[in-house]
Design an enzyme around this catalytic site. Structure first.
Site, PDB file in Angstrom:
ATOM      1  N   LYS A 102     -22.228 -75.807 -28.116  1.00  0.00           N
ATOM      2  CA  LYS A 102     -20.984 -76.595 -28.025  1.00  0.00           C
ATOM      3  C   LYS A 102     -19.835 -75.830 -27.391  1.00  0.00           C
ATOM      4  CE  LYS A 102     -21.494 -80.268 -31.401  1.00  0.00           C
ATOM      5  NZ  LYS A 102     -22.748 -79.938 -32.109  1.00  0.00           N
ATOM      6  N   GLU A 124     -11.770 -85.101 -32.945  1.00  0.00           N
ATOM      7  CA  GLU A 124     -12.292 -85.416 -34.263  1.00  0.00           C
ATOM      8  C   GLU A 124     -13.535 -84.553 -34.474  1.00  0.00           C
ATOM      9  OE1 GLU A 124     -12.762 -87.446 -31.596  1.00  0.00           O
ATOM     10  OE2 GLU A 124     -14.897 -86.933 -31.479  1.00  0.00           O
ATOM     11  N   SER A 389     -30.688 -75.192 -29.248  1.00  0.00           N
ATOM     12  CA  SER A 389     -29.245 -75.424 -29.092  1.00  0.00           C
ATOM     13  C   SER A 389     -28.369 -74.630 -30.048  1.00  0.00           C
ATOM     14  CB  SER A 389     -28.945 -76.921 -29.223  1.00  0.00           C
ATOM     15  OG  SER A 389     -29.473 -77.427 -30.437  1.00  0.00           O
TER      16      SER A 389
HETATM   17  C1  LIG Z   1     -23.856 -80.814 -32.287  1.00  0.00           C
HETATM   18  C2  LIG Z   1     -25.179 -80.190 -32.107  1.00  0.00           C
HETATM   19  C3  LIG Z   1     -26.234 -80.874 -31.467  1.00  0.00           C
HETATM   20  C4  LIG Z   1     -26.141 -82.298 -31.037  1.00  0.00           C
HETATM   21  O1  LIG Z   1     -25.247 -82.572 -30.025  1.00  0.00           O
HETATM   22  P1  LIG Z   1     -25.705 -82.938 -28.547  1.00  0.00           P
HETATM   23  O2  LIG Z   1     -24.452 -83.383 -27.918  1.00  0.00           O
HETATM   24  O3  LIG Z   1     -26.743 -84.013 -28.643  1.00  0.00           O
HETATM   25  O4  LIG Z   1     -26.268 -81.708 -27.951  1.00  0.00           O
HETATM   26  C5  LIG Z   1     -27.420 -80.199 -31.255  1.00  0.00           C
HETATM   27  N1  LIG Z   1     -27.599 -78.931 -31.669  1.00  0.00           N
HETATM   28  C6  LIG Z   1     -26.615 -78.245 -32.303  1.00  0.00           C
HETATM   29  C7  LIG Z   1     -26.887 -76.853 -32.728  1.00  0.00           C
HETATM   30  C8  LIG Z   1     -25.376 -78.848 -32.539  1.00  0.00           C
HETATM   31  O5  LIG Z   1     -24.406 -78.174 -33.178  1.00  0.00           O
END
Ligand SMILES: *Cc1c(COP(=O)(O)O)cnc(C)c1O
Length: 412
Positions: A102, A124, A389
């Site tokens: 993010k 938000e 992610s």
């Molecule tokens: C917020 C989050 C997501 C989901 O958000 P996307 O916009 O779909 O990528 C995925 N993985 C992590 C670690 C997150 O914090």
């Protein structure tokens, strides 16, 4: 083996979205008239500022020196060995500063705010992950930061609330309606309406009105560009399959564009939660239909009355009743396949990666990994690159309380 699509992926990024923010019929900007000028200002600024050499060089420096990019690509040898013949690789966004992808778009949005001469950024947050990433960017750039958050979420997400406050952000409690994400979105838009001259609104995924789906994608694309190059350097060829989890869809849109024009299969993994009944999952593209939510047209989950359906996922970052318009488009065109992983499959992936590789993944990212593990078992894929992610520290208390230390799940 290349399919024929009625989209030219050679020129795709130049053509999509169009000037009005549409990917085919999806996207757009459905705004109260008072907010139209504010969003036009952001679009205009994005198109000029973000393509200037000064902006690009500054963002490059920040990524390297502050965020720790490039994050590595890692070959999961032990896990792959246990699964059979398919080789699993991870793009390690869990090693990006603050522990998830993010920050990639938050630093871009923060830098844009700075270039535009804004004093404050507002947003938000639901579970607090976006709030923490944005508060981090605000601290870095010396901007004020207001994060709107439902009171119910504030009570549930104490560690993230504490992080935001330590970083100097103001967490504004939202106390109407169900006191969760939807009301927080309304409150943040309301505040933006009043103070947009000095403020910029920062969306947390490839969702919302134009230009955010495009802007957030462009800021995230560094993930796929790095990963493609790193994978080629490591193995001499491309992966045959790339996988990412999809909530709003930003980490997936970070990964996919670099591979759109390659003979690489792309998979988005949606949360199937406890099962396919309404309220038990958040698999928007799998079960949804066309509809407008939060200012954009996409595929969404609807209740009997046509409003947004209640959603659930073990991963709080994935429980959103819609997905970014570009996902709806790539789904319709058949270029990206969307599959699902249940909570149970996700927990199994969470423990397997922890035990066999020494990497504790976020529950969101564990969905992508669960998708890859299912594909590995089919033995049709040679090399799967998974976007990891984020890291799972934030999920540990919940997992241990509900699933113990995972002896049962970590066996093959
Ligand atoms: C917020 C989050 C997501 C989901 O958000 P996307 O916009 O779909 O990528 C995925 N993985 C992590 C670690 C997150 O914090």
């Amino acid at each position: 083996m290349r399919k024929n699509y009625d989209v030219d992926f050679n020129t795709y990024l130049k053509e999509y979205p169009n000037k009005e923010g549409y990917f085919g019929q999806y996207g757009g900007a459905f705004l109260p008239p008072e907010l139209v000028p504010a969003f036009e200002e952001i679009t205009e600024a994005y198109q000029t500022i973000c393509h200037s050499a000064k902006f690009i060089n500054e963002l490059r420096r920040i990524r390297k020196e502050f965020q720790g990019r490039p994050t590595p690509v890692y070959h999961c040898e032990r896990l792959s060995g246990m699964l059979g013949t398919t080789q699993i690789y991870l793009k390690r966004e869990d090693l990006n500063h603050t522990g998830a992808h993010k920050l990639n778009h938050c630093m871009g949005e923060g830098l844009l705010a700075k270039f535009m001469g804004k004093k404050k950024i507002i947003a938000e947050t639901g579970a607090g992950q976006h709030g923490v990433a944005l508060a981090t960017a605000a601290a870095y750039f010396g901007l004020e930061c207001d994060i709107y958050m439902g009171e119910v979420d504030i009570a549930k997400q104490a560690p993230n609330v504490a992080r935001m406050k330590v970083l100097g952000a103001r967490v504004v409690p939202v106390s109407h309606g169900l006191k969760t994400l939807k009301e927080a979105v309304d409150a943040a838009f309301g505040a933006y309406l009043k103070e947009y001259k000095d403020t910029i609104y920062c969306i947390g995924s490839v969702v919302g009105p134009h230009p955010f789906p495009m802007m957030v994608r462009d800021f995230q694309m560094v993930v796929g560009i790095e990963a493609r190059e790193q994978f080629l350097e490591m193995t001499g060829i491309l992966p045959d399959t790339v996988v990412a989890c999809v909530g709003g869809g930003s980490n997936a849109m970070g990964m996919f564009p670099a591979f759109l024009n390659d003979p690489v299969e792309l998979y988005g993994v949606e949360p199937m939660g406890r099962g396919p009944a309404m309220g038990d999952h958040a698999a928007s593209l799998t079960y949804g239909e066309e509809g407008i939510l939060h200012g954009f047209n996409s595929i969404m989950l609807k209740d009997e009355k046509g409003g947004p359906a209640p959603v659930y996922s073990i991963a709080s970052g994935l429980d959103y009743p819609s997905s970014g318009p570009e996902h709806a488009f790539l789904h319709e065109k058949g270029r990206v396949n969307y599959i699902t992983a249940t909570d149970e499959e996700t927990i199994e992936a969470f423990f397997k990666l922890s035990r066999y590789e020494g990497i504790i993944p976020a529950l969101e990212s564990s969905h992508a990994l669960a998708g890859a593990i299912k594909m590995a078992k089919e033995r049709k894929h040679r090399a799967i690159l998974v976007n990891l992610s984020g890291r799972g520290d934030k999920d540990l208390d919940y997992v241990i309380e509900n699933y113990g230390f995972g002896e049962k799940y970590s066996q093959f």
